[in-house]
Each structure stands twice: as structure tokens, then as C-alpha cells.
Design an enzyme around this catalytic site. Structure first.
Site, mmCIF file in Angstrom:
data_model
loop_
_atom_site.group_PDB
_atom_site.id
_atom_site.type_symbol
_atom_site.label_atom_id
_atom_site.label_comp_id
_atom_site.label_asym_id
_atom_site.label_seq_id
_atom_site.Cartn_x
_atom_site.Cartn_y
_atom_site.Cartn_z
ATOM 1 N N TYR A 129 -9.243 6.107 3.359
ATOM 2 C CA TYR A 129 -8.826 7.125 4.329
ATOM 3 C C TYR A 129 -8.554 8.423 3.581
ATOM 4 O O TYR A 129 -8.261 8.424 2.381
ATOM 5 C CB TYR A 129 -7.580 6.646 5.088
ATOM 6 C CG TYR A 129 -7.006 7.668 6.038
ATOM 7 C CD1 TYR A 129 -7.782 8.206 7.065
ATOM 8 C CD2 TYR A 129 -5.688 8.117 5.911
ATOM 9 C CE1 TYR A 129 -7.259 9.152 7.933
ATOM 10 C CE2 TYR A 129 -5.154 9.061 6.776
ATOM 11 C CZ TYR A 129 -5.951 9.575 7.783
ATOM 12 O OH TYR A 129 -5.437 10.516 8.636
ATOM 13 N N TYR B 67 1.814 9.111 5.502
ATOM 14 C CA TYR B 67 0.925 8.104 4.915
ATOM 15 C C TYR B 67 1.498 7.611 3.588
ATOM 16 O O TYR B 67 1.303 6.457 3.203
ATOM 17 C CB TYR B 67 -0.479 8.675 4.746
ATOM 18 C CG TYR B 67 -1.558 7.635 4.663
ATOM 19 C CD1 TYR B 67 -1.753 6.722 5.698
ATOM 20 C CD2 TYR B 67 -2.404 7.554 3.563
ATOM 21 C CE1 TYR B 67 -2.747 5.767 5.638
ATOM 22 C CE2 TYR B 67 -3.405 6.603 3.492
ATOM 23 C CZ TYR B 67 -3.571 5.716 4.526
ATOM 24 O OH TYR B 67 -4.558 4.761 4.461
#
EC number: 1.3.1.9
Length: 260
Positions: A146, A156
Site C-alpha cells: 500500500y 497507517y
């Protein structure tokens, strides 16, 4: 004829119908691959069997990838079904929820760092090492990454570090396994609504921003990821290895967009 006709592919990481691995499985089945599935929790095997009942597959195994002996046992058992095979899809990641909801520096610990990297990155290397002698010429190993591996994505956090490690793994594994004619690549997917992604604080906002600033103004689907994974496991991609392929409708290219 499907581009995976005659190919035997091992797919890990299906949790439910929202899983990217499930989208990959459907795409590979359409392309006539022969499949085996691996799940990480014995409790959900029957649930997964029901989910994939429309997909023709050989069998499903359980493996806790946090233990090397379990990975060895997995491929020992797979060898009873397939003496050799052609591809591995690694769709395994884990990060404690706290790391995706609190300040990165304050919430990080040695334990969370280790487990996040161990499950999300090292497991790919460990599985490759155990199965490399079972892989046919020009076999393909595919994992999922990602944008947070390379750029800051709010919340994240630790998973971004683990995905950076995973992408470095792809490059060094491609170099090491190239002499065996084994290819290694990663797909860097745009944000998709999965059970795991909902662990990320404000994920819905992340997805809305992605659609707004993607070049096509579209969300990414698991089917799109599945189609690219099928391509990477086919002979059509025989010259591609060590690559991180973005499947995000061009979002990764954007700087200051005229939409502002």
C-alpha cells in the site's frame, strides 16, 4: 482458454467476502487456475469453505505464520497434494489496533514493532524459502502492499513500516530467487473496504480522498487487484520481477492537483 490454465496457485489470507484475497481467488478461478487456500485461523475454515463453494479448489489448509514450524508443516502437507506448483499469493498482514488509532511515537512498542513486521513481511520470506524447491520454472510470488509504505498516510503508522519492509523483501527476494527462475512482485493497492482496513482510524475519509484525487475518480476494487495478480502469475508477465505495481487509479502520481 484462461491465462492460468494448467497453473497451480496457492492463495493465503482469505478471511471473508470482503478480503482482497477472495477477489484474487475469483479472478484466478475465472482464468482457470487450480487453487489451494491457506487461512490463519482454524475457527473460520468452515466459514471459508462456504464462501468459496462456488470456486473449484483442491483443499484448504490452516497455518499460523508466526511460527516457522507451522510454515514447514504447511508445505509438507501441500506436497501431498501438489508435488510442484506455480504461484503463491501472500495476502497476510497484522498490526495491533492501538497502533492505528493513537500517536505513532507514543503508541509504538518493541512488541508491536516485532509482531507487525513478523506477520506482515517476514512471513512472505519464510514461505518463499520453504516452498522454493516445489516451484516450477518461471513461478510467481505475489504480495500486497500500500502507498503507506512510501508516503505518510494518517493512522497507517506501524503498518507503513512493515509494508516498507515487505517491498524491500520483494526486491531482495527477486534477486535471490532469480537464479531459480522464480519471479517476485508486489501489488500496491488503493484503499479497499476490508475487515482489516476498518481497523485504521478514519479509513472512510482516506477512501474518499483517494477517489477525489485519483486520476479516474474511481475507487479500487478487489476484482481489479485480482486481475493484476492473475496477470502476474501468468506467463504473460514472465519478464516482470522485483516490481511494485500500483493499482490505485493513478492516485500515487498526484501532487498538487488542479481540483484544489
Amino acid at each position: 482458454m484462461g491465462i492460468l490454465k494448467g497453473k497451480k496457485i496457492l492463495i493465503t489470507g482469505i478471511l471473508n467476502e470482503k478480503s482482497i484475497a477472495f477477489g484474487i481467488a475469483k479472478s484466478m478461478y475465472k482464468q482457470e487456475a487450480e487453487l489451494i487456500f491457506v487461512c490463519q485461523n482454524k475457527k473460520i475454515i468452515n466459514k471459508i469453505k462456504y464462501l468459496i463453494k462456488s470456486i473449484n479448489y483442491n483443499t484448504i489448509f490452516f497455518c499460523d505464520v508466526s511460527h516457522d514450524e507451522n510454515i514447514k508443516e504447511l508445505f509438507f502437507n501441500i506436497k501431498k497434494v501438489w508435488n510442484n506448483f506455480d504461484g503463491l499469493v501472500h495476502s497476510i498482514a497484522y498490526c495491533p489496533k492501538k497502533q492505528m488509532h493513537e500517536d505513532f511515537v507514543e503508541s509504538s512498542s518493541r512488541k508491536s514493532f516485532n509482531i507487525c513486521h513478523e506477520i506482515s513481511s517476514y512471513s512472505f520470506l519464510s514461505m518463499a524459502r520453504e516452498c522454493k524447491n516445489m516451484l516450477n520454472k518461471f513461478s510467481s510470488l505475489v504480495t500486497l502492499s500500500y502507498l503507506g509504505s512510501q508516503k505518510i498516510v494518517s493512522n497507517y503508522n506501524m503498518m507503513g513500516l512493515a509494508k516498507s519492509s515487505l517491498e524491500a523483501n520483494v526486491r531482495y527476494m527477486a534477486n535471490s530467487l532469480g537464479k531459480n527462475n522464480i519471479r517476485v512482485n508486489a501489488i500496491s493497492s488503493g484503499p479497499i473496504k476490508t475487515t482489516s482496513s476498518y481497523q485504521i482510524k478514519n479509513f472512510n475519509k482516506i477512501q474518499k480522498i483517494h477517489k477525489l484525487f485519483s486520476l479516474t475518480k474511481n475507487h479500487v476494487s478487489s476484482e481489479e487487484i485480482g486481475n493484476v495478480a492473475a496477470f502476474l502469475c501468468s506467463d504473460l508477465s514472465i519478464g516482470i520481477t522485483g516490481s511494485i505495481i500500483n493499482v490505485d487509479h493513478g492516485f500515487n502520481l498526484n501532487g498538487i492537483n488542479s481540483i484544489i
